[in-house]
Design an enzyme around this catalytic site. Structure first.
Site, short mmCIF file in Angstrom:
data_model
loop_
_atom_site.label_atom_id
_atom_site.label_comp_id
_atom_site.label_asym_id
_atom_site.label_seq_id
_atom_site.Cartn_x
_atom_site.Cartn_y
_atom_site.Cartn_z
N LYS A 175 0.83 -1.21 0.00
CA LYS A 175 0.00 0.00 0.00
C LYS A 175 0.87 1.26 0.00
O LYS A 175 1.99 1.23 0.49
CB LYS A 175 -0.91 0.03 1.24
CG LYS A 175 -2.00 -1.02 1.25
CD LYS A 175 -2.87 -0.84 2.47
CE LYS A 175 -4.06 -1.79 2.47
NZ LYS A 175 -4.88 -1.59 3.68
N GLY B 229 -6.85 2.76 -4.35
CA GLY B 229 -6.39 1.58 -5.08
C GLY B 229 -5.06 1.78 -5.76
O GLY B 229 -4.43 0.81 -6.19
N GLU C 139 1.10 -5.17 4.24
CA GLU C 139 0.18 -5.68 5.26
C GLU C 139 -0.32 -7.05 4.85
O GLU C 139 -0.36 -7.37 3.66
CB GLU C 139 -1.06 -4.76 5.35
CG GLU C 139 -0.90 -3.56 6.19
CD GLU C 139 -2.19 -2.73 6.28
OE1 GLU C 139 -3.18 -3.05 5.61
OE2 GLU C 139 -2.17 -1.77 7.07
N HIS D 90 -16.09 -3.77 4.77
CA HIS D 90 -15.63 -2.39 4.93
C HIS D 90 -16.64 -1.70 5.84
O HIS D 90 -17.79 -1.50 5.45
CB HIS D 90 -15.56 -1.70 3.56
CG HIS D 90 -15.22 -0.25 3.63
ND1 HIS D 90 -14.14 0.29 2.97
CD2 HIS D 90 -15.81 0.78 4.27
CE1 HIS D 90 -14.10 1.59 3.21
NE2 HIS D 90 -15.11 1.91 4.00
N GLU E 149 -12.07 4.41 9.03
CA GLU E 149 -12.38 3.20 8.27
C GLU E 149 -11.71 1.98 8.89
O GLU E 149 -10.53 2.04 9.26
CB GLU E 149 -11.80 3.32 6.85
CG GLU E 149 -12.68 4.04 5.87
CD GLU E 149 -12.12 3.95 4.46
OE1 GLU E 149 -12.56 4.74 3.63
OE2 GLU E 149 -11.23 3.09 4.19
N GLU F 222 -7.97 3.51 7.59
CA GLU F 222 -7.53 4.89 7.41
C GLU F 222 -8.57 5.87 7.96
O GLU F 222 -9.71 5.49 8.22
CB GLU F 222 -7.26 5.21 5.93
CG GLU F 222 -8.47 5.10 5.03
CD GLU F 222 -8.15 5.43 3.57
OE1 GLU F 222 -7.01 5.22 3.14
OE2 GLU F 222 -9.07 5.90 2.88
N ARG G 105 -12.80 14.25 5.99
CA ARG G 105 -13.76 15.07 5.23
C ARG G 105 -15.16 14.54 5.46
O ARG G 105 -15.35 13.52 6.12
CB ARG G 105 -13.45 14.95 3.73
CG ARG G 105 -13.52 13.51 3.25
CD ARG G 105 -13.55 13.35 1.75
NE ARG G 105 -13.92 11.99 1.39
CZ ARG G 105 -13.11 10.95 1.37
NH1 ARG G 105 -11.84 11.09 1.70
NH2 ARG G 105 -13.55 9.75 1.05
N ARG H 260 -25.47 4.51 -5.30
CA ARG H 260 -24.85 5.55 -6.12
C ARG H 260 -25.27 5.35 -7.57
O ARG H 260 -24.92 4.34 -8.19
CB ARG H 260 -23.33 5.48 -6.02
CG ARG H 260 -22.84 5.75 -4.62
CD ARG H 260 -21.35 6.02 -4.61
NE ARG H 260 -20.83 6.05 -3.27
CZ ARG H 260 -19.61 6.50 -2.95
NH1 ARG H 260 -18.82 6.96 -3.90
NH2 ARG H 260 -19.20 6.49 -1.71
#
Lengths: 451, 83
Positions: free
Chosen positions: A158, A165, A200, A208, A275, A288, A292, A338
């Protein structure tokens, strides 16, 4: 109290923030690019100002230009929405230097949250569980292999500097890791200013789950429960819900307490999201901090009955949180789909252009956050999100049924959208049962079959 | 003469890019020889980067759109002299 807020964004999120400004009796300024001359958000503000050409770098990402306009218009605060300048700490700092309040965290908290290796270190110091991995940035591929052998394959590389991504590479053995290390480093160097990468343990099919927090500038912090965003494709979320069908009150409390501890440790004030990845055994691992307002914030608003933008503005005005942790309780269930201008039958290819017919969904328990209107032409310069279709129901099953009803009411003709995909999901037995993970779309190819 | 020239058109509306990233060289210059399938530019539409390729081998005569130009769908991008 603020008398005038500039909203440094476009599309549905600009409308979202401008509406709350109106409700609070605060004057507002909209900004728009040449490509957004016909965009409706201009008309939801008291004043609107053109900030330049279609290219985001020359308009919505042009911090100097936006600040200059803000000063000219005499605004006392800027709301960045999501994306664009929302997680740009230099912009947050520049606002402060110009005596304009940035409605979001200060530059220092944003830097501590945004630099992932730093955030992981602070999380570790505060006993927030982490996925097993390297202790900080990797010097070279030999070091990556050393850690990978210790934690066991598969592993994921990462980028410390960012997400979405980019730079993320999965490896199942030493050779794949060695090959991917160079590729990841190249991608990371091109995409971010920060070349650091870390490794990781790769979780096979986690969920998630993210916690919404509100923190004021006086050291008070509460959480507003979780959102589950497991239905994603290439790390892009498609459906979110609150609460999560997987969490019980004990796990919610544990994750909430961990989130509050972390938010306090980075000195964060305003609305933020922490998260996590959650495995099948209900272990949770910090992923993370999103510094915002999130796209999917309305599902939290629907189950907690709060206006998060209003909370953000009050916090930025220096107010203390009016609510305590024991006063907030979720009620019912909310989903967000969405609606993107993308063709789900063609690898979700984005399709800008004009639609010929538009009929929005409505009725009890339905909320549509959108900037599109009959005759609107979707420009190719920005992202493909054209509407967020939200429903609330007394139970998860009620909410699924309501979403099916709303998706069928929502008619957009002339351009493909993700509506048929969402209908497939809402009719899928595993989704209805809440059996989802971030691998859900990959393991359910029938979701991509359309009549 | 003119029948030997073909024009590459933009398959969708978006933004023209002549380089793979800001600090890399351009994909191709006027006068360059290209093979069938060579990338000559990129059209970005809604954050997706679409490679635009030469359809036949030949020599690039002229770029009809410049870096960062806003493009309409079916807008001419590059003239190529067929081999």
């Amino acid at each position: 109290m603020f008398s005038k807020i500039l909203v440094a964004n476009r599309g549905e999120i600009a409308l979202r923030v401008l509406r709350t400004c109106r409700e609070m009796g605060i004057k507002s300024v909209a900004v728009y690019s040449d490509a957004d001359e016909t965009s409706i958000h201009r008309h939801y503000a008291d004043e609107a100002v053109n900030i330049g050409p279609p290219l985001v770098r020359k308009s919505y990402l042009n911090a100097d230009r936006i600040l200059e306009e803000a000063k000219k218009m005499g605004v006392d605060a800027i709301h960045p929405g999501y994306g664009f300048l929302s997680e740009n700490s230099a912009f947050s700092q520049a606002c402060e230097d110009n005596n304009i309040k940035f409605i979001g965290p200060c530059a220092k908290a944003m830097d501590l949250s945004g630099e992932k290796i730093t955030a992981l270190k602070i999380a570790a110091e505060n006993d927030v569980p982490l996925t097993p991995g390297s202790d900080g940035a990797l010097a070279d591929k030999e070091e990556a292999v050393k850690y990978a052998q210790k934690i066991g394959y598969p592993v994921i590389l990462k980028a410390s500097g960012g997400g979405g991504g980019r730079g993320m590479k999965i490896a199942n053995n030493d050779q794949e890791l060695i090959d991917n290390f160079s590729i990841a480093r190249g991608e990371v160097m091109a995409a971010f200013n920060n070349p650091d990468i870390y490794v990781e343990k790769y979780l096979q099919a986690p969920r998630h789950v993210e916690l919404q927090v509100l923190a004021d500038e006086h050291g008070n912090c509460i959480h507003l429960g979780e959102r589950e965003c497991s239905v994603q494709r290439n790390y892009q979320k498609l459906i979110e819900e609150a609460p999560s069908p997987f969490l019980d009150p004990q796990l919610r409390k544990k994750m909430g307490d961990a989130s509050i501890k972390l938010i306090k440790a980075v000195g964060y004030a305003n609305a933020g999201t922490v998260e996590f990845l959650v495995d099948a055994d209900k272990n949770f691992y910090f992923n993370e901090i999103n510094a915002r307002l999130q796209v999917e914030h309305p599902v939290t608003e629907m189950v907690y009955g709060l206006d998060l933008v209003k909370q953000q503005i009050k916090i930025a005005q220096g107010a203390k949180l009016e609510i305590e942790q024991n006063q907030v309780q979720p009620s019912g269930w909310a989903f967000e789909c969405r609606i993107n201008a993308e063709d789900p039958a063609n690898n979700f290819m984005p399709m800008p252009g004009k639609f010929t017919e538009l009929n929005m969904a409505g009725g009890i328990g339905v909320r549509t956050d959108t900037h599109i209107y009959q005759g609107y032409e979707i420009p190719p310069f920005y992202d493909s999100l054209i509407a967020k279709l939200l429903v609330w129901g007394e139970t998860r099953v009620d909410a699924v049924r309501r979403m099916v009803r709303a998706l069928n009411e929502f008619k957009i003709k002339g351009l493909p959208t993700t509506i048929p995909f969402h209908l497939n999901v809402m009719n899928d037995a595993d989704f209805i049962e809440g059996n989802i993970s971030t691998k859900y779309i990959d393991t359910h190819p029938q979701l991509l079959k359309f009549d | 003469m003119s029948e030997n020239i073909y024009t590459i058109i933009s398959p969708l509306s978006g933004t023209m890019y002549r380089r793979p990233s800001p600090d890399e060289p351009r994909f191709a210059e006027e006068g360059d020889e290209v093979k069938e399938g060579d990338v000559v530019c990129i059209v970005e539409s809604m954050k997706v980067f679409n490679d635009i390729r030469a359809e036949y081998p030949g020599t690039i005569k002229k770029f009809l759109a410049e870096n960062e130009d806003a493009l309409m769908i079916h807008q001419p991008l590059v003239e190529v002299i067929k081999k």
